[in-house]
Design a protein around this motif. Sequence first.
Motif, short mmCIF file in Angstrom:
data_model
loop_
_atom_site.label_atom_id
_atom_site.label_comp_id
_atom_site.label_asym_id
_atom_site.label_seq_id
_atom_site.Cartn_x
_atom_site.Cartn_y
_atom_site.Cartn_z
N SER A 9 0.81 -1.22 0.00
CA SER A 9 0.00 0.00 0.00
C SER A 9 0.84 1.27 0.00
O SER A 9 0.30 2.37 -0.14
CB SER A 9 -0.95 0.01 1.21
OG SER A 9 -0.19 -0.06 2.40
N ARG A 10 2.15 1.16 0.14
CA ARG A 10 3.01 2.35 0.15
C ARG A 10 3.91 2.44 -1.08
O ARG A 10 4.84 3.26 -1.13
CB ARG A 10 3.89 2.38 1.40
CG ARG A 10 3.14 2.66 2.70
CD ARG A 10 2.46 4.02 2.65
NE ARG A 10 1.85 4.40 3.89
CZ ARG A 10 0.58 4.20 4.21
NH1 ARG A 10 -0.21 3.58 3.36
NH2 ARG A 10 0.11 4.60 5.36
N ASP A 11 3.65 1.65 -2.10
CA ASP A 11 4.50 1.66 -3.29
C ASP A 11 4.51 3.01 -3.98
O ASP A 11 5.57 3.53 -4.35
CB ASP A 11 4.06 0.57 -4.28
CG ASP A 11 4.38 -0.83 -3.78
OD1 ASP A 11 5.09 -0.96 -2.75
OD2 ASP A 11 3.92 -1.80 -4.41
N GLU A 12 3.35 3.61 -4.17
CA GLU A 12 3.28 4.91 -4.85
C GLU A 12 4.01 5.99 -4.05
O GLU A 12 4.70 6.83 -4.63
CB GLU A 12 1.84 5.31 -5.11
CG GLU A 12 1.17 4.50 -6.19
CD GLU A 12 -0.27 4.91 -6.43
OE1 GLU A 12 -0.63 6.07 -6.11
OE2 GLU A 12 -1.04 4.09 -6.94
N ALA A 13 3.86 5.96 -2.73
CA ALA A 13 4.54 6.95 -1.89
C ALA A 13 6.05 6.81 -2.01
O ALA A 13 6.78 7.80 -2.08
CB ALA A 13 4.11 6.79 -0.43
N MET A 14 6.53 5.57 -2.05
CA MET A 14 7.98 5.35 -2.21
C MET A 14 8.46 5.83 -3.56
O MET A 14 9.53 6.45 -3.66
CB MET A 14 8.31 3.87 -2.03
CG MET A 14 8.29 3.43 -0.59
SD MET A 14 8.96 1.78 -0.38
CE MET A 14 10.62 2.01 -0.96
N GLU A 15 7.71 5.55 -4.61
CA GLU A 15 8.10 5.99 -5.95
C GLU A 15 8.17 7.52 -6.02
O GLU A 15 9.09 8.08 -6.61
CB GLU A 15 7.13 5.43 -7.00
CG GLU A 15 7.30 3.95 -7.20
CD GLU A 15 6.27 3.34 -8.14
OE1 GLU A 15 5.22 3.98 -8.40
OE2 GLU A 15 6.51 2.21 -8.61
N ARG A 16 7.19 8.19 -5.39
CA ARG A 16 7.21 9.66 -5.37
C ARG A 16 8.40 10.17 -4.56
O ARG A 16 9.09 11.10 -4.97
CB ARG A 16 5.91 10.20 -4.77
CG ARG A 16 4.76 10.27 -5.73
CD ARG A 16 3.59 11.08 -5.16
NE ARG A 16 3.20 10.71 -3.82
CZ ARG A 16 2.33 9.74 -3.52
NH1 ARG A 16 1.77 9.04 -4.48
NH2 ARG A 16 2.02 9.47 -2.27
N MET A 17 8.64 9.57 -3.41
CA MET A 17 9.69 10.05 -2.51
C MET A 17 11.08 9.87 -3.11
O MET A 17 11.93 10.74 -3.00
CB MET A 17 9.59 9.32 -1.17
CG MET A 17 10.57 9.83 -0.13
SD MET A 17 10.44 11.61 0.24
CE MET A 17 8.83 11.73 0.94
N ARG A 45 9.33 -2.01 3.17
CA ARG A 45 8.35 -2.30 2.14
C ARG A 45 8.14 -3.80 1.99
O ARG A 45 7.03 -4.28 1.80
CB ARG A 45 8.80 -1.68 0.81
CG ARG A 45 7.75 -1.79 -0.26
CD ARG A 45 8.38 -1.88 -1.65
NE ARG A 45 7.37 -2.41 -2.54
CZ ARG A 45 7.16 -3.71 -2.73
NH1 ARG A 45 7.89 -4.61 -2.14
NH2 ARG A 45 6.20 -4.12 -3.54
N ASP A 102 5.91 5.23 7.33
CA ASP A 102 5.47 6.63 7.30
C ASP A 102 6.45 7.52 8.05
O ASP A 102 6.73 8.64 7.61
CB ASP A 102 4.07 6.77 7.88
CG ASP A 102 3.00 6.14 6.99
OD1 ASP A 102 3.29 5.86 5.80
OD2 ASP A 102 1.87 5.92 7.48
N LEU A 105 9.57 7.91 5.72
CA LEU A 105 9.29 8.78 4.57
C LEU A 105 9.08 10.23 5.00
O LEU A 105 9.49 11.15 4.29
CB LEU A 105 8.09 8.26 3.79
CG LEU A 105 8.28 6.91 3.09
CD1 LEU A 105 6.99 6.47 2.41
CD2 LEU A 105 9.43 6.94 2.11
#
Length: 141
Positions: A9-17, A45, A102, A105
Amino acid sequence: MSTASRPSSRDEAMERMFGAPLPDLYVMAVRPGASPSLGRALELRSYLALSEEHLDRICNRIHASTAPGDGRRELSPGSLRIDADWLEAALDGRRGCLKAMDTLLAAMPPPAARPRSAPTSSLPSTPRPASAQLGATARGR
């Protein structure tokens, strides 16, 4: 299946970060000079992806055992109690992973504020031709 290929559920946040698609982040993490925070984030992750997969399995098992039909013949309070314990453990694990992810990040500077390293060429330097070296030596006499 590798944890690198399991969704979380945090893949997109990691890609953005980190500014790259997830497969590229795994490649970047093993290169010399890789960011320690990237390695930690990918490790978290992996735990998160596994805990979410286990949570899905438990939820599916509970839904299957309580669905109308033949599954109700095997339904028992004991098996539901065990599933409830597993569900609680899986939810606790997921919550812990999410909190740690969280926190990591949030502690990182925004991508725009991070220093960028100067681009380096991957081409080898070309030596001077031997004739040029000889000419310089002869002129120096």
